[in-house]
Design a protein around this motif. Structure first.
Motif, PDB file in Angstrom:
ATOM      1  N   ILE A   1      37.385  44.502  60.352  1.00  0.00           N
ATOM      2  CA  ILE A   1      38.387  43.970  59.430  1.00  0.00           C
ATOM      3  C   ILE A   1      38.301  44.718  58.104  1.00  0.00           C
ATOM      4  O   ILE A   1      37.234  44.797  57.486  1.00  0.00           O
ATOM      5  N   LEU A   2      39.436  45.277  57.664  1.00  0.00           N
ATOM      6  CA  LEU A   2      39.526  46.042  56.422  1.00  0.00           C
ATOM      7  C   LEU A   2      40.401  45.288  55.435  1.00  0.00           C
ATOM      8  O   LEU A   2      41.548  44.945  55.752  1.00  0.00           O
ATOM      9  N   VAL A   3      39.860  45.038  54.239  1.00  0.00           N
ATOM     10  CA  VAL A   3      40.557  44.250  53.221  1.00  0.00           C
ATOM     11  C   VAL A   3      40.325  44.907  51.864  1.00  0.00           C
ATOM     12  O   VAL A   3      39.217  45.363  51.570  1.00  0.00           O
ATOM     13  N   GLY A   4      41.362  44.946  51.019  1.00  0.00           N
ATOM     14  CA  GLY A   4      41.196  45.405  49.645  1.00  0.00           C
ATOM     15  C   GLY A   4      40.057  44.662  48.975  1.00  0.00           C
ATOM     16  O   GLY A   4      39.965  43.429  49.067  1.00  0.00           O
ATOM     17  N   ARG A   5      39.182  45.394  48.294  1.00  0.00           N
ATOM     18  CA  ARG A   5      37.919  44.820  47.818  1.00  0.00           C
ATOM     19  C   ARG A   5      38.106  43.534  47.023  1.00  0.00           C
ATOM     20  O   ARG A   5      37.343  42.578  47.177  1.00  0.00           O
ATOM     21  N   ASP A   6      39.095  43.465  46.153  1.00  0.00           N
ATOM     22  CA  ASP A   6      39.249  42.273  45.315  1.00  0.00           C
ATOM     23  C   ASP A   6      39.847  41.088  46.058  1.00  0.00           C
ATOM     24  O   ASP A   6      39.921  39.985  45.501  1.00  0.00           O
ATOM     25  N   ASP A   7      40.281  41.286  47.286  1.00  0.00           N
ATOM     26  CA  ASP A   7      40.752  40.162  48.113  1.00  0.00           C
ATOM     27  C   ASP A   7      39.709  39.732  49.142  1.00  0.00           C
ATOM     28  O   ASP A   7      39.923  38.751  49.865  1.00  0.00           O
ATOM     29  N   VAL A   8      38.592  40.443  49.203  1.00  0.00           N
ATOM     30  CA  VAL A   8      37.567  40.118  50.200  1.00  0.00           C
ATOM     31  C   VAL A   8      37.069  38.677  50.058  1.00  0.00           C
ATOM     32  O   VAL A   8      36.966  37.951  51.054  1.00  0.00           O
ATOM     33  N   PRO A   9      36.728  38.193  48.851  1.00  0.00           N
ATOM     34  CA  PRO A   9      36.230  36.815  48.742  1.00  0.00           C
ATOM     35  C   PRO A   9      37.210  35.778  49.288  1.00  0.00           C
ATOM     36  O   PRO A   9      36.800  34.803  49.917  1.00  0.00           O
TER      37      PRO A   9
ATOM     38  N   VAL B   1      37.891  47.756  51.049  1.00  0.00           N
ATOM     39  CA  VAL B   1      38.626  48.997  50.828  1.00  0.00           C
ATOM     40  C   VAL B   1      38.853  49.215  49.334  1.00  0.00           C
ATOM     41  O   VAL B   1      39.246  48.294  48.608  1.00  0.00           O
ATOM     42  N   ASP B   2      38.630  50.447  48.891  1.00  0.00           N
ATOM     43  CA  ASP B   2      38.806  50.806  47.489  1.00  0.00           C
ATOM     44  C   ASP B   2      40.066  51.635  47.274  1.00  0.00           C
ATOM     45  O   ASP B   2      40.563  52.301  48.199  1.00  0.00           O
ATOM     46  N   ASP B   3      40.542  51.630  46.046  1.00  0.00           N
ATOM     47  CA  ASP B   3      41.731  52.395  45.687  1.00  0.00           C
ATOM     48  C   ASP B   3      41.533  53.884  45.960  1.00  0.00           C
ATOM     49  O   ASP B   3      40.503  54.462  45.591  1.00  0.00           O
ATOM     50  N   GLY B   4      42.495  54.494  46.635  1.00  0.00           N
ATOM     51  CA  GLY B   4      42.442  55.922  46.916  1.00  0.00           C
ATOM     52  C   GLY B   4      41.571  56.298  48.093  1.00  0.00           C
ATOM     53  O   GLY B   4      41.493  57.483  48.452  1.00  0.00           O
ATOM     54  N   GLU B   5      40.943  55.330  48.723  1.00  0.00           N
ATOM     55  CA  GLU B   5      40.045  55.626  49.836  1.00  0.00           C
ATOM     56  C   GLU B   5      40.833  56.137  51.041  1.00  0.00           C
ATOM     57  O   GLU B   5      41.897  55.605  51.389  1.00  0.00           O
ATOM     58  N   GLU B   6      40.321  57.171  51.666  1.00  0.00           N
ATOM     59  CA  GLU B   6      40.902  57.680  52.913  1.00  0.00           C
ATOM     60  C   GLU B   6      40.227  56.984  54.086  1.00  0.00           C
ATOM     61  O   GLU B   6      39.009  57.038  54.231  1.00  0.00           O
ATOM     62  N   LEU B   7      41.027  56.331  54.897  1.00  0.00           N
ATOM     63  CA  LEU B   7      40.515  55.603  56.049  1.00  0.00           C
ATOM     64  C   LEU B   7      40.813  56.413  57.301  1.00  0.00           C
ATOM     65  O   LEU B   7      41.957  56.491  57.748  1.00  0.00           O
ATOM     66  N   LYS B   8      39.791  57.036  57.842  1.00  0.00           N
ATOM     67  CA  LYS B   8      39.961  57.838  59.047  1.00  0.00           C
ATOM     68  C   LYS B   8      39.738  56.920  60.247  1.00  0.00           C
ATOM     69  O   LYS B   8      38.606  56.611  60.612  1.00  0.00           O
TER      70      LYS B   8
END
Length: 355
Positions: A180-188, A219-226
């Protein structure tokens, strides 16, 4: 998001264990079924190719016909207005046929209350974007298998944001083996089922246990998810939620934007109630999308696959600019950002009288 709330009570009663058992077959990768339909497209007044949903099409067409001096009808009365202008039997199906192909390697596997996308990432697995409500898990699994894939091949689930109508089914797919991949500030919010998941919008969700989990990949801003043979670029766009994230994917020569509820078709925007959103941050995020990259190589958005409503298959940059300009006006005038534009004075003035 508002239309999705009607269905949310049923979501709490759905069982995810049956979906997990059904999806985890351990079957080898299958060839994509050859008879999967491609969704019907239409051309807008501005020349964009889109896949309309009925809800949007009817209200856009009504805005062209209903005199501006007349009040916009409530949702309880809109049926009479649609019938008055012969819009009650539109050329758009009530529900989009599923599963369906949107473009190369990208499929639609759910349409109500949110759009759920499946991306074929090659031999390493499948990517699912915003699996939505737990009540939809069984149908999503069935649609994946109708495409010719095994649901056990869903290896990554991407959330554009934490609201329950996008992320509630995360736990079910995690049980099937997906990360599961979630924008870091929405993880909580995803992990704990806080008010930021959208419980503020529908108090019935506070009853019973929310299906929480441990997020695998903040997930962080600008991160490339391969992810398999696909590379997504994460674009942090706070405002609708603190960790809202859009995802950029290149398919051939097309720049595809998975917009979540941050940017949708033709002035449709994410709900921004003051207590749980930030209009100024939202404006900055839309500006970021509108001018993403570094001049003169800023990204020209071609395809917009939003969280709800109409999908845009070309010149999606127009919708990003519209959203940015509208929220800019809202912030300047200190007015509430409207998720649905149809009843607003500005939208009606723009639309009335158009062919």
């Amino acid at each position: 998001m508002r239309r999705s709330l009607v269905l949310a009570i049923s979501a709490m009663a759905a069982l995810t264990t049956g979906a997990a058992a059904n999806g985890d077959q351990g079957a080898p990768p299958s060839a994509v079924a050859k008879d999967i339909p491609t969704l019907t497209t239409q051309t807008t007044e501005e020349g964009q190719t889109v896949i309309y949903d009925r809800y949007t099409w009817q209200r856009r067409e009504l805005a062209k016909r209903l005199p501006i001096a007349e009040p916009w009808p409530s949702e309880f009365a809109i049926g009479d207005a649609l019938k008055r202008y012969k819009l009650d039997t539109p050329p758009i199906p009530a529900l989009l046929p599923l599963p369906a192909r949107i473009m190369t390697d990208v499929y639609l596997v759910n349409s109500e209350p949110n759009l759920v996308y499946l991306i074929d990432a090659g031999a390493d697995g499948l990517v699912l974007v915003d699996p939505g409500l737990t009540m939809n898990v069984l149908a999503i699994v069935k649609n994946i298998e109708m495409l010719g894939f095994s649901a056990s091949r869903v290896k990554w689930v991407i959330n554009t944001h934490a609201h329950f109508d996008h992320s509630m089914a995360d736990a079910a797919f995690q049980k099937m083996g997906a990360k599961i991949l979630v924008g870091r500030d929405d993880v909580p919010a995803v992990e704990k089922g806080t008010l930021y998941t959208g419980k503020w919008a529908f108090p019935a969700l506070t009853k019973g246990e929310y299906p929480t989990l441990k997020v695998d990949w903040p997930v962080d801003d600008g991160e490339e998810l391969k992810l398999g043979n696909k590379t997504f670029v994460a674009i942090k766009v706070p405002g609708h939620t603190p960790g809202s994230t859009c995802y950029w994917l290149k398919i051939g020569d097309k720049n595809v934007l998975f917009g979540g509820d941050t940017i949708l078709f033709d002035y449709r925007l994410g709900a921004n109630p003051p207590t749980f959103s930030d209009a100024s941050a939202y404006l900055a995020s839309l500006r970021k999308l509108a001018f993403y990259g570094f001049w003169p190589t800023t990204v020209r958005w071609d395809v917009l696959l939003p969280g709800h409503g109409t999908m845009v298959l070309d010149r999606a940059y127009m919708d990003v600019l519209k959203g940015y300009q509208q929220v800019e006006l809202n912030v300047a005038d200190n007015t509430q950002v409207q998720a649905l534009p149809f009843a607003t004075d500005n939208y009606r003035r723009l639309m009335f009288g158009r062919p």
